[in-house]
Write a protein that holds these residues in place. Sequence first.
Motif, PDB file in Angstrom:
ATOM      1  N   ALA A 159      -7.175  -6.467   3.394  1.00 59.34           N
ATOM      2  CA  ALA A 159      -6.875  -5.330   4.192  1.00 59.34           C
ATOM      3  C   ALA A 159      -5.845  -4.496   3.712  1.00 59.34           C
ATOM      4  N   LEU A 160      -6.054  -3.299   3.826  1.00 57.31           N
ATOM      5  CA  LEU A 160      -4.929  -2.204   3.309  1.00 57.31           C
ATOM      6  C   LEU A 160      -3.609  -2.542   3.613  1.00 57.31           C
ATOM      7  N   PRO A 161      -3.086  -2.876   4.707  1.00 58.48           N
ATOM      8  CA  PRO A 161      -1.635  -3.093   5.158  1.00 58.48           C
ATOM      9  C   PRO A 161      -1.189  -4.441   4.172  1.00 58.48           C
ATOM     10  N   ASN A 162      -2.049  -5.165   3.791  1.00 57.14           N
ATOM     11  CA  ASN A 162      -1.563  -6.315   3.168  1.00 57.14           C
ATOM     12  C   ASN A 162      -1.193  -6.110   1.660  1.00 57.14           C
ATOM     13  N   GLY A 163      -1.740  -4.754   1.028  1.00 55.67           N
ATOM     14  CA  GLY A 163      -1.347  -4.571  -0.327  1.00 55.67           C
ATOM     15  C   GLY A 163      -2.564  -5.619  -1.176  1.00 55.67           C
ATOM     16  N   GLY A 164      -1.985  -5.621  -2.328  1.00 53.81           N
ATOM     17  CA  GLY A 164      -2.713  -6.135  -3.347  1.00 53.81           C
ATOM     18  C   GLY A 164      -2.296  -6.011  -4.923  1.00 53.81           C
ATOM     19  N   MET A 165      -2.956  -6.296  -5.905  1.00 57.49           N
ATOM     20  CA  MET A 165      -2.657  -6.275  -7.240  1.00 57.49           C
ATOM     21  C   MET A 165      -2.849  -5.090  -7.621  1.00 57.49           C
ATOM     22  N   VAL A 166      -1.986  -4.450  -8.628  1.00 55.67           N
ATOM     23  CA  VAL A 166      -1.996  -3.071  -9.156  1.00 55.67           C
ATOM     24  C   VAL A 166      -2.309  -3.215 -10.654  1.00 55.67           C
ATOM     25  N   SER A 190       0.803  -1.137   0.069  1.00 55.75           N
ATOM     26  CA  SER A 190       0.085  -0.058   0.179  1.00 55.75           C
ATOM     27  C   SER A 190       0.944   1.206   0.038  1.00 55.75           C
ATOM     28  N   TRP A 191       2.006   1.227   0.737  1.00 57.01           N
ATOM     29  CA  TRP A 191       2.872   2.529   0.830  1.00 57.01           C
ATOM     30  C   TRP A 191       3.331   2.944  -0.409  1.00 57.01           C
ATOM     31  N   ASP A 192       3.557   1.804  -1.295  1.00 55.17           N
ATOM     32  CA  ASP A 192       4.089   1.966  -2.556  1.00 55.17           C
ATOM     33  C   ASP A 192       2.987   2.307  -3.683  1.00 55.17           C
ATOM     34  N   ALA A 193       1.832   2.018  -3.582  1.00 57.29           N
ATOM     35  CA  ALA A 193       0.879   2.053  -4.671  1.00 57.29           C
ATOM     36  C   ALA A 193      -0.294   3.025  -4.542  1.00 57.29           C
ATOM     37  N   VAL A 194      -0.594   3.374  -3.260  1.00 56.22           N
ATOM     38  CA  VAL A 194      -1.642   4.435  -3.042  1.00 56.22           C
ATOM     39  C   VAL A 194      -1.480   5.810  -3.721  1.00 56.22           C
TER      40      VAL A 194
END
Length: 269
Positions: free
Chosen positions: A244-251, A218-222
Amino acid sequence: MPEMSSSAAGLESRLAAAEHAAREAGRLLLAHYGRRSQLAIEQKGLNDFVSIADREAEDTIAAILRPAFPQDGFLGEETGISGAQEADLVWCVDPLDGTSNFLKGAHNWCVSIGLWSKGEPILGVIYDPLRDELFAGADGISPTVNGVPVSVSTTGSIDKTSLGLGHNHRVAPAAFAVDAERLFSAGGSFRQVGAGALMLAYVAAGRVDGYFERHMWSWDAVAGLALIKAAGGRILTYPQPGKALPNGGMVLASGPALYQDFVDLFRIG
């Protein structure tokens, strides 16, 4: 008193604060960059490093944003989740994206500060200190690079596209190979600079046509996703429903003309 919501006034004040925080962190990082051979380096994972420069830059950003907006949450790469619990607004901060480039004396590293609200990236500031380029924008606030308006690419054919294609060790190498083969088979090409946040900023500015990565923190993507939205692009819901936001995800993000083509190409859904 600081604004309590993501209203236009609230976003404007937060955008100004994020721009200030990014420049202050960038100033500190440049000082460390000049003496990077003296930095103590720790390895967090496979090809994943951290130094005192990362930690001091995050502290600098937090010291500006937290007192100004105490009702907001804060999710930093180095310090994790903190601040108001169940906050409507969460700052997502990577104080130094592209740490490996930074430590090796290469270009292509940046400060990334994003704001997320109830399932949506809504504000982004990405600062490249070496080039002194500040990408900034938010919902309802047109994105700029150093004050000059930008927008996403209008390219409409994959065989004319340059796509940012990210990979990390959280995704199997075979999966990346399949994605690359699909892109090449469709006539496309890809670019990668070693800093995903900076690649997303380039999408917002029309310098590359899109970006795809099967997992991004998330810290890289948002920040970058918010910029792309503001620049007229389309993005995959981030994180995906149930995550969950802290777990990140696909972009996945691109100009509107290519978005569905990329969804189909990478078989997302």
